[in-house]
Design a protein around this motif. Structure first.
Motif, mmCIF file in Angstrom:
data_model
loop_
_atom_site.group_PDB
_atom_site.id
_atom_site.type_symbol
_atom_site.label_atom_id
_atom_site.label_comp_id
_atom_site.label_asym_id
_atom_site.label_seq_id
_atom_site.Cartn_x
_atom_site.Cartn_y
_atom_site.Cartn_z
ATOM 1 N N TYR A 4 4.213 0.785 4.615
ATOM 2 C CA TYR A 4 3.678 0.654 5.974
ATOM 3 C C TYR A 4 3.112 -0.744 6.194
ATOM 4 O O TYR A 4 3.345 -1.361 7.246
ATOM 5 C CB TYR A 4 2.598 1.708 6.210
ATOM 6 N N LEU A 5 2.376 -1.258 5.218
ATOM 7 C CA LEU A 5 1.830 -2.607 5.332
ATOM 8 C C LEU A 5 2.954 -3.627 5.503
ATOM 9 O O LEU A 5 2.880 -4.512 6.364
ATOM 10 C CB LEU A 5 0.986 -2.943 4.097
ATOM 11 N N SER B 147 5.400 -7.406 8.907
ATOM 12 C CA SER B 147 6.689 -8.071 9.108
ATOM 13 C C SER B 147 7.057 -8.200 10.578
ATOM 14 O O SER B 147 7.773 -9.127 10.970
ATOM 15 C CB SER B 147 7.805 -7.311 8.373
ATOM 16 N N LYS B 148 6.576 -7.265 11.406
ATOM 17 C CA LYS B 148 7.005 -7.258 12.804
ATOM 18 C C LYS B 148 5.900 -7.540 13.815
ATOM 19 O O LYS B 148 6.186 -7.688 15.007
ATOM 20 C CB LYS B 148 7.670 -5.932 13.146
ATOM 21 N N ALA C 266 0.698 -9.815 -5.602
ATOM 22 C CA ALA C 266 -0.232 -8.679 -5.630
ATOM 23 C C ALA C 266 0.496 -7.358 -5.453
ATOM 24 O O ALA C 266 0.183 -6.366 -6.134
ATOM 25 C CB ALA C 266 -1.286 -8.847 -4.537
ATOM 26 N N LEU C 267 1.489 -7.319 -4.575
ATOM 27 C CA LEU C 267 2.231 -6.085 -4.336
ATOM 28 C C LEU C 267 3.089 -5.710 -5.540
ATOM 29 O O LEU C 267 3.213 -4.529 -5.898
ATOM 30 C CB LEU C 267 3.100 -6.220 -3.086
ATOM 31 N N ASP D 182 -5.179 -0.723 5.217
ATOM 32 C CA ASP D 182 -4.881 -2.093 4.787
ATOM 33 C C ASP D 182 -3.943 -2.805 5.760
ATOM 34 O O ASP D 182 -4.051 -4.012 5.966
ATOM 35 C CB ASP D 182 -4.243 -2.088 3.392
ATOM 36 N N ALA D 183 -3.028 -2.060 6.340
ATOM 37 C CA ALA D 183 -2.029 -2.668 7.216
ATOM 38 C C ALA D 183 -2.592 -3.051 8.577
ATOM 39 O O ALA D 183 -2.228 -4.092 9.139
ATOM 40 C CB ALA D 183 -0.845 -1.715 7.403
#
Length: 307
Positions: free
Chosen positions: A124-125, A130-131, A150-151, A256-257
């Protein structure tokens, strides 16, 4: 979602309204209960029994909270956290609860569900950052080297986790990295996370906005679980002894997102609480946060046997 303060909620002419005083004039505003999922009642509010009956019939989740939608900390250190009132209904679905119970009592399957929650929050993040052109303009770019590192570390540690506490530790490490990234992007000096909010001696809007936004996310999560008929105590990560722990699990899917970056951006712009709240609620709508919660929780519940 509605947040109301300093008003009286009532039933009038077959509708639910709130009455606000302005310049010695009584002003009534309609609440479209058929299209409302959550109502948060903040400081200076009251509600009539007739209004509660109509909200219950419409399946609206009602909560009492502190100012700005967050807990209110007073001089005597008493915390006024949100108290949720769930509408009574004998016709909520049972298939999702049955599916949840298929795996919840098995430690390995519950851990597997927790890992799926963690992977979903990253998906989701990645999708949101991204958009979202506005977030990109503020420097929240998911392709950034620090974020990708980190991801990658987060995914590896999540996959290797042996118990829920491992997942929570990995989550904390990622969130700490995201705080640092957001603080650097927005020029927030010496940021330190304070879950109880800022002191009155220090202007710390980033922390205040994080707390505010998180509680709005908890409202969406609580609504998701109520509609699906899954009790809030059947958590997969935050601990089996916490009555509302599953609310925290579900809210983490979007915090977070959406909440994290906008808390720092709005703090940098010196936004008011109301402006921040409007921004967050609009972001929830734009990125279909509630839909994402529903889809993910339903998917895990219906695939419980195969975890």
């Amino acid at each position: 979602m509605f947040y109301l303060e300093y008003c009286r909620v009532m039933q009038k002419d077959g509708r639910v309204l709130y009455l606000s005083d302005a310049d010695k004039e009584n002003l009534y505003y309609n609440i479209p209960i058929a299209n409302t999922t959550v109502i948060l009642l903040g400081n200076g509010t009251s509600i009539t029994q007739a209004a509660m009956r109509m909200l219950s019939q419409a399946g609206v989740l009602v909560g009492f909270c502190g100012g700005g939608g967050t807990p209110l900390y007073m001089a005597n250190d008493v915390e006024h956290a949100i108290e949720w009132f769930s509408p009574q209904s004998e016709y909520r679905p049972t298939e999702y609860l049955h599916g949840w119970m298929q795996f919840w009592f098995d430690d390995d399957k519950r851990l597997a569900a927790g890992k799926r929650f963690q992977k979903a929050r990253i998906e989701y993040l990645t999708s949101v950052w991204s958009k979202d052109k506005n977030l990109k303009g503020e420097g929240f770019i998911v392709e950034d080297k620090a974020i990708q590192t980190a991801l990658t570390r987060f995914n590896a540690r999540t996959e290797a986790a042996k118990k829920p506490s491992d997942l929570l530790l990995t989550e904390a490490q990622l969130t700490k990295t995201l705080y640092k990234f957001a603080a650097n992007n927005t020029g927030t000096d010496d940021f330190k996370r304070q879950h109880q909010g800022s002191t009155k001696q220090v202007d710390d809007k980033a922390n205040d906005f994080l707390n505010h936004g998180n509680y709005l996310a908890y409202g969406l999560a609580a609504c998701t679980l109520w509609v699906l008929g899954i009790p809030h105590g059947f958590a997969v990560m935050h601990g089996k002894t916490r009555r509302g722990a599953l609310v925290f699990d579900v809210a983490d899917l979007i915090k977070d997102a959406v909440v994290l970056p906008w808390a720092f951006v709005c703090a940098k712009e010196n936004a008011t609480e109301q402006e921040f709240r409007q921004q967050i609620l609009q972001a929830f709508t734009d990125h279909k946060s509630l839909d994402f919660m529903f889809e993910h929780v339903k998917k895990i519940a219906l695939e419980g046997r195969s975890l």
